[in-house]
Design a protein around this motif. Structure first.
Motif, PDB file in Angstrom:
ATOM      1  N   ASP A 119      28.900  33.212  53.070  1.00 27.12           N
ATOM      2  CA  ASP A 119      29.829  32.708  52.051  1.00 27.12           C
ATOM      3  C   ASP A 119      29.640  31.212  51.841  1.00 27.12           C
ATOM      4  N   SER A 179      33.023  40.120  37.558  1.00 19.55           N
ATOM      5  CA  SER A 179      34.454  39.829  37.701  1.00 19.55           C
ATOM      6  C   SER A 179      34.793  38.554  36.929  1.00 19.55           C
ATOM      7  N   GLN A 232      36.630  31.446  36.448  1.00 20.79           N
ATOM      8  CA  GLN A 232      35.537  31.916  37.304  1.00 20.79           C
ATOM      9  C   GLN A 232      34.961  33.204  36.733  1.00 20.79           C
ATOM     10  N   ILE A 278      31.875  35.837  37.819  1.00 19.43           N
ATOM     11  CA  ILE A 278      30.850  36.149  38.815  1.00 19.43           C
ATOM     12  C   ILE A 278      30.147  37.422  38.381  1.00 19.43           C
ATOM     13  N   LYS A 297      40.694  34.450  48.168  1.00 22.10           N
ATOM     14  CA  LYS A 297      40.282  33.674  46.986  1.00 22.10           C
ATOM     15  C   LYS A 297      38.756  33.781  46.947  1.00 22.10           C
ATOM     16  N   LYS A 298      38.274  34.814  46.330  1.00 25.42           N
ATOM     17  CA  LYS A 298      36.868  35.247  46.409  1.00 25.42           C
ATOM     18  C   LYS A 298      36.559  35.741  47.821  1.00 25.42           C
ATOM     19  N   GLN A 299      36.785  34.901  48.831  1.00 26.00           N
ATOM     20  CA  GLN A 299      36.641  35.334  50.223  1.00 26.00           C
ATOM     21  C   GLN A 299      38.018  35.291  50.892  1.00 26.00           C
ATOM     22  N   ASN A 353      27.440  32.358  39.387  1.00 21.83           N
ATOM     23  CA  ASN A 353      28.847  31.958  39.266  1.00 21.83           C
ATOM     24  C   ASN A 353      29.021  30.963  38.130  1.00 21.83           C
TER      25      ASN A 353
END
Lengths: 459, 431
Positions: free
Chosen positions: A340, B171, B141, B143, A437-439, B36
């Motif tokens: 990540d 997403s 965002q 992705i 939050k994403k991860q 991203n």
């Protein structure tokens, strides 16, 4: 964990680069109504590189931690950054530099217990609950251990090695009332290895007894009366309020996206009773639940004062957002797995204590709620937040009344925080939070009991 | 050791050599290429390679498992020894078992490798389209990744399945801003086999982006009423999560599932039919092998409101005495109804269009409450305005019985296909 000198690869860096080796080790044990349904261990490790070029980032990771893997991830991340830069041509300048060196190891000094001892501990807890509370329909007792061990070097000279363990015993009790299940779950534990937090199952018996009594009251619970109510949020809840209501809107990437905190530095956004800080690693001389001394960009982690006496003071930053706002980075860039990339994340977000007694806070309310245990929560760029409540009581004429069924509370943070009129002097940390939050990533959340007005869901 | 089957077989043999009575090994190699976009600009290109070796052993009715992400023989041998130690530590249970013998098979779907240029151009095109069509919209965002996974599942009953899968996952997180006013963020996503269509034409993306701009100015609801709620496809996940959880091992084994003993009985409106179709052509992000090592099959979970199957694993099946499910859920497809969405809205006297639910986990009995995000007030058959600071509360189990209509229109997310569902009896409360 791994035997690789990351410094050997700094000569391969071109431009701003990070190289991180990491291992996450997990133990999971679950007993459902006496059945040992989960009994596992895992270890996930690898190496990753992130490279910055003129405003574009490249990232690559590999599960091997070896010379070949280190070279490969640096090369791939560099190529990725070059690819994006060639397409985007952002032409942004260098990132702030603040080299620091740090070594922090929170592992136990005691002999480590094996899986057999851990399973036996959980089995004894389960057995105790089964024998002592035969009227329960079911119980789930679990152990979850996470060790995060990271080594980081950056091209601007930072080095960090950290090992941060977290241990959580989860106990969920279920009772059938009028043919329908009623559950109440609570986590116990926090920063540290199992051996430093738990010595004997008996240590938790008093908490389980209290949990059982709350469940019995909850099984007789009523629906909350929906609407805007005056409530006392217990200290266990104030932390999640700090995290969801304000924390997310003051993460600098959210601010740049247009959150309501944008442009409000220096403005009164809360009652003067409210001071809110994202602590890096310590508060009042005590280590916080998720201590971060150096973040995953190699920045020394500093406390981020978000609100002071009701006035918005600052945001949480990584290097890139700090450059955008022309301030110092705060060390909030954190990554969960080796694979990540670091994102702006909270660490230990807390409302600071006040001076009012909890009893006085409850006594001051004619018709409201005392809300004790949170579940999950969610934030918004508008600062409208919510979180689930799994334990609460009515307050009628200054006294605790009936328990309420599970509900959700919500509000607009910058409005709701203006309604805070009392805060207690005690401070409790919620030690088992994971933020998504994403991860996902472990976070600490803390605060005192507070009195405020908040929307409550119900019938 | 790069050969997938060799790695899996080595893991299986290492477990048996270490003393397992029964054993299984799942080896998975995953390559991900991810682009991203943040705030409407490309920010990161990410390439990750990962390995997962899951080793499970049963010895004397005791079970243990471990995951490692190393595929060399030394690491696997060491992990196999640890699994046996973990198993020895567990409580014995005769219900622990592994899948029976099945014919070996290899399954494949999607591409072998990403088209990075196409990923880049698709995202670039989206950025331009959004700037032209929705200038107040902020793409917080975006992705898009291409994930290629190769997996081999072997066990000591000679199960031998290989899966090759490539899929694009997309997403989107966004809000809209006009001077100092900002809309609630919203998000959606979908999976694609190929990047053939414009991203804006996929899933519900265009609908939600348009709504986001409308939601810059909202009005809080006043007071409280009980009315109809039209649940959008993006908001159906919470209901499906509740159903899935209630039918799965934990609540079924503990006896706290409200659906225990309801097999063959009416648990939802006759209008509601729910399938799990992990191996259907219409689902591009399904799966071919269950977590127990059975070849996955499509199933109907609820047919015309009648519960047709629980979602039990092999272990859950043995503990409860009910049949093992032929899949592990997900890949949900809800049959369309016979009502046009426009007609559905026209039929609502007072209610809301619930586009995002932000609430606490539902109780085991189905009670839920939460904030109605990105949602609209409906009055006298018309969508009036976007709302804020409004909460909804009800009971999922009751809601399934109180379905008034299901739309003809559905959204295809690649991983599921879902309609709009109109329900009655939901408490809506404002300030």
């Amino acid at each position: 964990m791994y035997n690789l000198n990351l410094y050997d690869y700094t000569k391969l860096f071109s431009g701003y680069s990070e190289l991180r080796a990491q291992e996450n080790r997990v133990v999971s044990i679950v007993f459902v109504k006496g059945n040992n349904t989960v009994n596992s261990r895992s270890a996930t490790s690898g190496i990753s590189a992130r490279v910055y070029k003129n405003g574009s980032w490249g990232f690559a990771s590999n599960p091997e931690i070896s010379e070949a893997a280190a070279k490969a991830v640096i090369q791939a991340a560099t190529e990725n950054a070059v690819f994006l830069d060639s397409k985007e041509l952002k032409g942004k300048g260098p990132l702030p530099k603040s080299p620091v060196k740090s070594e922090n190891d929170f592992s136990t000094k005691k002999p480590r217990l094996g899986q057999r001892e851990l399973v036996e501990f959980i089995r004894q807890l389960d057995d105790h609950i089964a024998r002592k509370y035969p009227d329960l329909a079911s119980r789930t007792v679990s152990l979850s251990c996470l060790d995060m061990e990271k080594t980081l070097i950056t091209s601007d000279g930072s080095y960090s090695h950290s090992l941060v363990p977290r241990t959580t015993v989860g106990i969920a009790l279920s009772f059938i009332k009028d043919g329908e299940p009623v559950e109440f779950a609570r986590p116990y534990g926090g920063l540290g290895h199992f051996e430093d937090l738990f010595t004997s199952p008996e240590d938790l018996f008093n908490e389980i007894e209290e949990q059982y009594h709350h469940l019995m009251k909850k099984s007789e619970g009523v629906f909350a009366d929906a609407g805007l109510k005056t409530c006392v949020l217990a200290a266990e809840l104030a932390g999640i309020l700090a995290h969801e209501a304000i924390g997310h809107t003051t993460e600098a990437d959210m601010v740049i996206s247009g959150s309501v905190a944008q442009g409000k530095i220096g403005r009164q956004v809360a009652s003067p009773l409210v001071t809110l800080v994202d602590f890096a690693h310590s508060y009042n001389g005590q280590v916080c639940p998720v201590p971060v001394y150096v973040d995953d960009e190699g920045t020394e982690a500093k406390d981020a004062v978000l609100i002071e006496d009701g006035i918005l003071k600052g945001y949480m930053h990584n290097k890139e957002s700090a450059r955008y706002f022309s301030v110092e980075p705060t060390g909030n860039a954190r990554a969960y797995q080796f694979s990540d990339e670091p994102l702006i994340r909270m660490r230990n977000t807390a409302i600071l204590p006040g001076t009012d007694k909890l009893e006085d806070m409850i006594a001051s309310i004619d018709d409201g709620y005392y809300l004790i245990q949170p579940s999950d929560g969610q934030a918004d760029v508008t600062s409208e937040f919510m979180f689930g409540i799994t334990l609460g009581y009515e307050i009628k004429n200054g006294k605790i009344g009936k328990a309420i069924k599970d509900t959700t509370i919500s509000g607009v943070a910058f409005d709701m925080l203006q309604t805070v009129t009392m805060a207690s002097p005690d401070m409790k940390w919620h030690n088992s939070g994971m933020c998504g939050k994403k991860q996902g990533i472990p976070v600490g959340m803390g605060g005192p009991a507070i009195k405020c007005k908040i929307n409550i869901g119900g019938r | 050791m790069a050969n997938l089957r060799q790695v899996a077989k080595h893991g299986l043999n290492a477990l048996l050599k270490a003393g397992a009575d029964k054993a299984q090994c799942v080896a998975t190699f995953v390559d991900k290429h991810e682009m991203n976009v943040e705030l409407g600009e490309f920010s990161l290109l990410r390439t990750t390679f990962d390995t997962n070796i899951r080793l499970t052993a049963i010895k004397a009715n005791r079970r243990g498992s471990t995951n490692i992400n190393k595929s060399d023989e030394e690491s696997i041998d060491k992990a196999a020894g640890e699994v046996l130690a973990i198993a020895t530590a567990s409580a014995p249970d005769e219900a622990f078992d592994i899948a029976e013998t099945q014919p070996p098979a290899e399954f494949s779907s999607g591409s072998d490798s990403p088209d990075l240029d196409k990923m880049y151009s698709s995202m670039k095109q989206l950025i331009h389209q959004v700037r032209d069509r929705y200038p107040k919209l902020v793409l917080m965002q975006v992705i898009v990744d291409f994930t290629r996974s190769r997996s081999c599942f072997v066990n000591s009953n000679d199960v031998d399945f290989v899966t090759n899968k490539g899929v694009y996952n997309c997403s989107f997180l966004f809000s809209s801003k006009d001077e100092d006013k900002v809309s609630s963020f919203n998000y959606t996503g979908f999976s694609l086999r190929e990047l053939e269509k414009h991203l804006l034409e996929c899933g519900s993306l265009d609908i939600l982006l348009r709504q986001s701009v409308e939601q810059i100015v909202t009005r809080p609801l006043e007071g409280k009423f009980v009315g109809d709620v039209i649940i959008t496809p993006d908001c159906m996940g919470d209901i499906l999560f509740f159903i899935t959880r209630a039918l799965s091992d934990g609540p079924m084994i503990s006896g706290t599932s409200i659906y225990k003993g309801k097999l063959g009985l009416q648990i939802a409106s006759p209008m509601f039919t729910l399938h799990s179709r992990p191996v259907s052509d219409e689902i591009c992000d399904g799966y071919f092998v269950t977590s127990d090592g059975y070849a996955a099959e499509n199933s109907t979970i609820i047919e015309s409101g009648v519960l047709k199957t629980y979602l039990l694993s092999l272990y859950g099946s043995r503990k409860t005495g009910f049949d093992r499910a032929v899949n592990t859920g997900g890949a949900f497809v809800v049959d369309p109804g016979d009502t046009q969405l426009d007609d559905m809205i026209k039929s609502v006297e007072k209610g809301i269009l619930l586009a995002r639910f932000s609430g606490g986990y539902p109780s085991d009995n189905g009670d839920f409450s939460g904030v109605a995000k990105n949602s609209y007030l409906i009055e006298n058959g018309e969508i009036k305005y976007p709302i804020s600071e409004s909460m909804v509360a009800g009971n999922f189990a009751e809601m399934l019985k109180n379905i008034k209509a299901i739309s003809r229109e559905r959204i295809d997310y690649g991983f599921s296909i879902l309609p709009w569902v109109q329900v009655s009896g939901i408490t809506v409360s404002g300030k």
